[in-house]
Design a protein around this motif. Structure first.
Motif, PDB file in Angstrom:
ATOM      1  N   ARG A 193      37.232 -69.137 -76.237  1.00 47.44           N
ATOM      2  CA  ARG A 193      37.003 -70.500 -75.618  1.00 47.44           C
ATOM      3  C   ARG A 193      38.095 -71.031 -74.854  1.00 47.44           C
ATOM      4  O   ARG A 193      39.377 -70.706 -75.283  1.00 47.44           O
ATOM      5  CB  ARG A 193      36.565 -71.341 -76.972  1.00 47.44           C
ATOM      6  CG  ARG A 193      35.296 -71.322 -77.646  1.00 47.44           C
ATOM      7  CD  ARG A 193      34.875 -72.393 -78.606  1.00 47.44           C
ATOM      8  NE  ARG A 193      35.596 -72.254 -79.655  1.00 47.44           N
ATOM      9  CZ  ARG A 193      35.324 -71.614 -80.834  1.00 47.44           C
ATOM     10  NH1 ARG A 193      34.144 -71.020 -80.776  1.00 47.44           N
ATOM     11  NH2 ARG A 193      36.292 -71.661 -81.836  1.00 47.44           N
ATOM     12  N   MET A 194      37.908 -71.996 -73.847  1.00 46.43           N
ATOM     13  CA  MET A 194      38.942 -72.511 -72.997  1.00 46.43           C
ATOM     14  C   MET A 194      39.962 -73.304 -73.986  1.00 46.43           C
ATOM     15  O   MET A 194      41.173 -73.353 -73.589  1.00 46.43           O
ATOM     16  CB  MET A 194      38.487 -73.170 -71.773  1.00 46.43           C
ATOM     17  CG  MET A 194      37.922 -72.645 -70.829  1.00 46.43           C
ATOM     18  SD  MET A 194      39.304 -71.405 -70.006  1.00 46.43           S
ATOM     19  CE  MET A 194      40.517 -72.505 -69.334  1.00 46.43           C
ATOM     20  N   SER A 195      39.538 -73.856 -74.875  1.00 46.54           N
ATOM     21  CA  SER A 195      40.511 -74.693 -75.851  1.00 46.54           C
ATOM     22  C   SER A 195      41.816 -73.643 -76.540  1.00 46.54           C
ATOM     23  O   SER A 195      42.705 -74.214 -76.825  1.00 46.54           O
ATOM     24  CB  SER A 195      39.943 -75.176 -76.826  1.00 46.54           C
ATOM     25  OG  SER A 195      39.371 -74.536 -78.013  1.00 46.54           O
ATOM     26  N   HIS A 196      41.233 -72.482 -76.455  1.00 51.76           N
ATOM     27  CA  HIS A 196      42.232 -71.591 -77.117  1.00 51.76           C
ATOM     28  C   HIS A 196      43.574 -71.429 -76.265  1.00 51.76           C
ATOM     29  O   HIS A 196      44.491 -71.028 -76.563  1.00 51.76           O
ATOM     30  CB  HIS A 196      41.781 -70.153 -77.232  1.00 51.76           C
ATOM     31  CG  HIS A 196      40.776 -70.040 -78.027  1.00 51.76           C
ATOM     32  ND1 HIS A 196      39.737 -69.170 -78.187  1.00 51.76           N
ATOM     33  CD2 HIS A 196      40.282 -70.920 -79.085  1.00 51.76           C
ATOM     34  CE1 HIS A 196      38.733 -69.349 -79.348  1.00 51.76           C
ATOM     35  NE2 HIS A 196      39.115 -70.298 -79.871  1.00 51.76           N
ATOM     36  N   VAL A 197      43.445 -71.612 -74.919  1.00 53.69           N
ATOM     37  CA  VAL A 197      44.636 -71.636 -74.058  1.00 53.69           C
ATOM     38  C   VAL A 197      45.633 -72.674 -74.364  1.00 53.69           C
ATOM     39  O   VAL A 197      46.890 -72.318 -74.624  1.00 53.69           O
ATOM     40  CB  VAL A 197      44.264 -71.811 -72.394  1.00 53.69           C
ATOM     41  CG1 VAL A 197      45.380 -71.949 -71.458  1.00 53.69           C
ATOM     42  CG2 VAL A 197      42.993 -70.647 -72.086  1.00 53.69           C
ATOM     43  N   ALA A 198      44.995 -73.902 -74.595  1.00 51.59           N
ATOM     44  CA  ALA A 198      46.026 -75.033 -74.972  1.00 51.59           C
ATOM     45  C   ALA A 198      46.555 -74.658 -76.386  1.00 51.59           C
ATOM     46  O   ALA A 198      47.720 -75.231 -76.502  1.00 51.59           O
ATOM     47  CB  ALA A 198      44.980 -76.182 -74.974  1.00 51.59           C
ATOM     48  N   GLN A 245      49.273 -72.336 -76.266  1.00 47.45           N
ATOM     49  CA  GLN A 245      50.378 -72.688 -75.518  1.00 47.45           C
ATOM     50  C   GLN A 245      51.309 -73.749 -76.667  1.00 47.45           C
ATOM     51  O   GLN A 245      52.345 -73.794 -76.474  1.00 47.45           O
ATOM     52  CB  GLN A 245      50.112 -73.641 -74.460  1.00 47.45           C
ATOM     53  CG  GLN A 245      51.224 -74.188 -73.481  1.00 47.45           C
ATOM     54  CD  GLN A 245      52.116 -73.071 -72.965  1.00 47.45           C
ATOM     55  OE1 GLN A 245      51.629 -72.035 -72.531  1.00 47.45           O
ATOM     56  NE2 GLN A 245      53.441 -73.283 -72.999  1.00 47.45           N
ATOM     57  N   GLU A 246      50.580 -74.390 -77.559  1.00 47.34           N
ATOM     58  CA  GLU A 246      51.330 -75.102 -78.465  1.00 47.34           C
ATOM     59  C   GLU A 246      51.965 -74.130 -79.462  1.00 47.34           C
ATOM     60  O   GLU A 246      53.181 -74.464 -79.796  1.00 47.34           O
ATOM     61  CB  GLU A 246      50.037 -75.653 -79.442  1.00 47.34           C
ATOM     62  CG  GLU A 246      49.328 -77.130 -78.907  1.00 47.34           C
ATOM     63  CD  GLU A 246      48.499 -77.490 -79.766  1.00 47.34           C
ATOM     64  OE1 GLU A 246      47.881 -78.746 -79.275  1.00 47.34           O
ATOM     65  OE2 GLU A 246      48.224 -77.114 -80.836  1.00 47.34           O
ATOM     66  N   VAL A 247      51.518 -72.955 -79.685  1.00 43.02           N
ATOM     67  CA  VAL A 247      52.225 -71.922 -80.401  1.00 43.02           C
ATOM     68  C   VAL A 247      53.656 -71.496 -79.484  1.00 43.02           C
ATOM     69  O   VAL A 247      54.726 -71.621 -80.200  1.00 43.02           O
ATOM     70  CB  VAL A 247      51.383 -70.766 -80.768  1.00 43.02           C
ATOM     71  CG1 VAL A 247      52.348 -69.711 -81.426  1.00 43.02           C
ATOM     72  CG2 VAL A 247      50.242 -71.295 -81.509  1.00 43.02           C
ATOM     73  N   ARG A 248      53.461 -71.393 -78.260  1.00 39.10           N
ATOM     74  CA  ARG A 248      54.423 -70.964 -77.457  1.00 39.10           C
ATOM     75  C   ARG A 248      55.503 -71.916 -77.447  1.00 39.10           C
ATOM     76  O   ARG A 248      56.781 -71.688 -77.333  1.00 39.10           O
ATOM     77  CB  ARG A 248      53.973 -70.474 -76.164  1.00 39.10           C
ATOM     78  CG  ARG A 248      53.297 -69.212 -76.040  1.00 39.10           C
ATOM     79  CD  ARG A 248      54.419 -68.350 -76.122  1.00 39.10           C
ATOM     80  NE  ARG A 248      54.013 -66.569 -76.467  1.00 39.10           N
ATOM     81  CZ  ARG A 248      54.684 -65.855 -76.865  1.00 39.10           C
ATOM     82  NH1 ARG A 248      55.899 -65.893 -77.220  1.00 39.10           N
ATOM     83  NH2 ARG A 248      54.289 -64.489 -77.186  1.00 39.10           N
TER      84      ARG A 248
END
Ligand SMILES: Nc1ncnc2c1ncn2[C@@H]1O[C@H](COP(=O)(O)OP(=O)(O)OP(=O)(O)O)[C@@H](O)[C@H]1O
Ligand SMILES: [Mg+2]
Length: 303
Positions: free
Chosen positions: A268-273, A276-279
Motif C-alpha cells: 500500500r502507498m502508506s507503507h512508503v511513509a 520513511q519513519e523507520v529510516r
C-alpha cells in the motif's frame, strides 16, 4: 541535572558508532509493556543489515520470546519462499533460576557476557529487554552505547518516565524507569565506559488526536532537558506492524519489487511513509559508517 533536578557535571555524548574496536550496542528499554521495543528492535536490525553491517541480536526477554520468534519467523519465511532476507546472528538469554539474588545476578552476568562474547565480531548488537524491572534488564542497560525507549503516546506511558501534575502540564519528578537509567549511567561512568546516548521515540502516534500529541510533545521536551535524553522521530499507529510479525518481515523488506516475490503482504502507498519513519529513526541515531571500510554487500528486497 540529576533526576532530582540537582546540577551535576555535564554529560557529553560520544557520537554513536565511533571506531571503538567493539560492537556498538543498542538496547531497547522501557519498563512499560507493549510500547514497541521488540518491533523497533527488529526494524533496527533489518535497517542495519540492509546498510551492510554485521548485526548480532540478543533477546533478554527470552521467557516471552517475541524478539526471538520474530527472528525465527524471518528465517522460516526466507526458507519457505526462497527469498534472500538478511538475518542477524541471534542469541536468546534466559533469566537465571538461582534462588539467591546474588547467585542469579552472577549467573545472568555470565550468560549475557557469553552472548556478547559470541557476537563480538559484529558491528552492532541490538538487545531487546522485557517491559518490567528485572536484574537481567538492568544488566543489559549497563551495556548500552545507545538506549532507545519507545513510548506509547499517552499520559499513562509518560508516567513511567516522569510524574505529571493533575493538569497534565508539568513534570513533577522523574519516575522509576528514569531513576533506573540514571543509576546505570552512573555505573558506566564509574567503570569509565562511554556515556549512554539515551533516545526516546514516540510510538503508535495518532494521526487524529492533535492536542494530545502536542501536550505530550511539550512534556517530553521538559523531560528531555531534565533527564538528558534526545527525542527521535517515532512511528505512527499502523496495522501493518501487526501483520508483519508472523512472517518475520519489517517495513524495510517491502517495496514495489515485492511483487516479484510474493511475501504475502499487500503493498500500500502508506507503507512508503511508514518506511520513511523507520529510516528517519535510524538517521536520528547518528550511527557512524562502518569503521573498517565500506559496508559489505547484502541481498535485500528493498530498493
Ligand atoms: N506503530 C505501531 N502501530 C501499530 N501497532 C504497533 C506499533 N508498534 C507496535 N505495535 C504492536 O503493538 C504490540 C506490542 O509491540 P511490541 O511487542 O513490539 O512491544 P514491546 O514493548 O516489545 O512489548 P513487551 O513489553 O510486552 O515486550 C504488538 O502487537 C505490535 O505489533
Ligand atoms: Mg517485547
Amino acid at each position: 541535572m540529576d533526576p532530582q533536578g540537582h546540577r551535576v557535571a555535564s554529560v557529553r555524548f560520544q557520537p554513536a558508532g565511533q571506531p571503538t574496536g567493539r560492537p556498538h550496542v543498542i538496547v531497547l528499554g522501557n519498563e512499560k509493556g507493549g510500547s514497541g521495543k521488540s518491533t523497533t528492535a527488529m526494524h533496527l536490525v533489518v535497517a542495519l543489515l540492509q546498510d551492510g553491517y554485521e548485526v548480532g541480536s540478543i533477546d533478554c526477554d527470552a521467557r516471552q520470546g517475541s524478539f526471538t520468534r520474530y527472528v525465527e519467523n524471518r528465517k522460516a519465511t526466507a526458507a519457505e519462499l526462497l527469498v534472500p532476507l538478511p538475518q542477524s546472528q541471534h542469541v536468546p538469554v534466559q533469566r537465571s533460576a538461582a534462588d539467591s539474588a546474588a547467585e542469579a545476578g552472577a549467573d545472568e552476568a555470565q550468560r549475557l557476557g557469553a552472548a556478547m562474547e559470541a557476537l563480538k565480531h559484529c558491528d552492532f548488537i541490538v538487545i531487546d529487554t522485557p517491559g518490567s524491572d528485572t536484574s537481567l534488564s538492568r544488566l543489559a542497560h549497563t551495556h548500552a552505547d545507545t538506549l532507545i525507549t519507545p513510548l506509547n503516546d499517552s499520559f499513562l506511558d509518560l508516567d513511567l518516565l516522569g510524574r505529571i501534575d493533575h493538569d497534565g502540564a508539568r513534570i513533577l519528578k522523574p519516575s522509576v524507569y528514569s531513576e533506573m537509567v540514571w543509576e546505570q549511567r552512573k555505573l558506566r561512568a564509574i567503570r569509565r565506559g562511554p556515556p549512554i546516548d539515551w533516545i526516546v521515540m514516540r510510538n503508535r502516534l495518532s494521526s487524529l488526536d492533535a492536542k494530545n500529541k502536542r501536550d505530550i510533545g511539550k512534556l517530553l521536551e521538559q523531560l528531555s532537558r531534565r533527564l538528558g535524553f534526545r527525542l527521535a522521530p517515532g512511528f505512527t499507529e499502523r496495522v501493518i506492524f501487526r501483520e508483519l510479525f508472523p512472517r518475520g518481515l519489517t517495513l524495510l523488506d517491502l517495496s514495489r519489487k515485492e511483487h516479484k516475490v510474493d511475501l504475502g503482504v499487500t503493498w500500500r502507498m502508506s507503507h512508503v511513509a511508514a518506511r520513511q519513519e523507520v529510516r528517519d529513526l535510524v538517521g536520528a541515531l547518528a550511527l557512524a559508517p562502518r569503521p573498517s571500510g565500506a559496508p559489505k554487500e547484502v541481498l535485500s528486497l528493498a530498493p
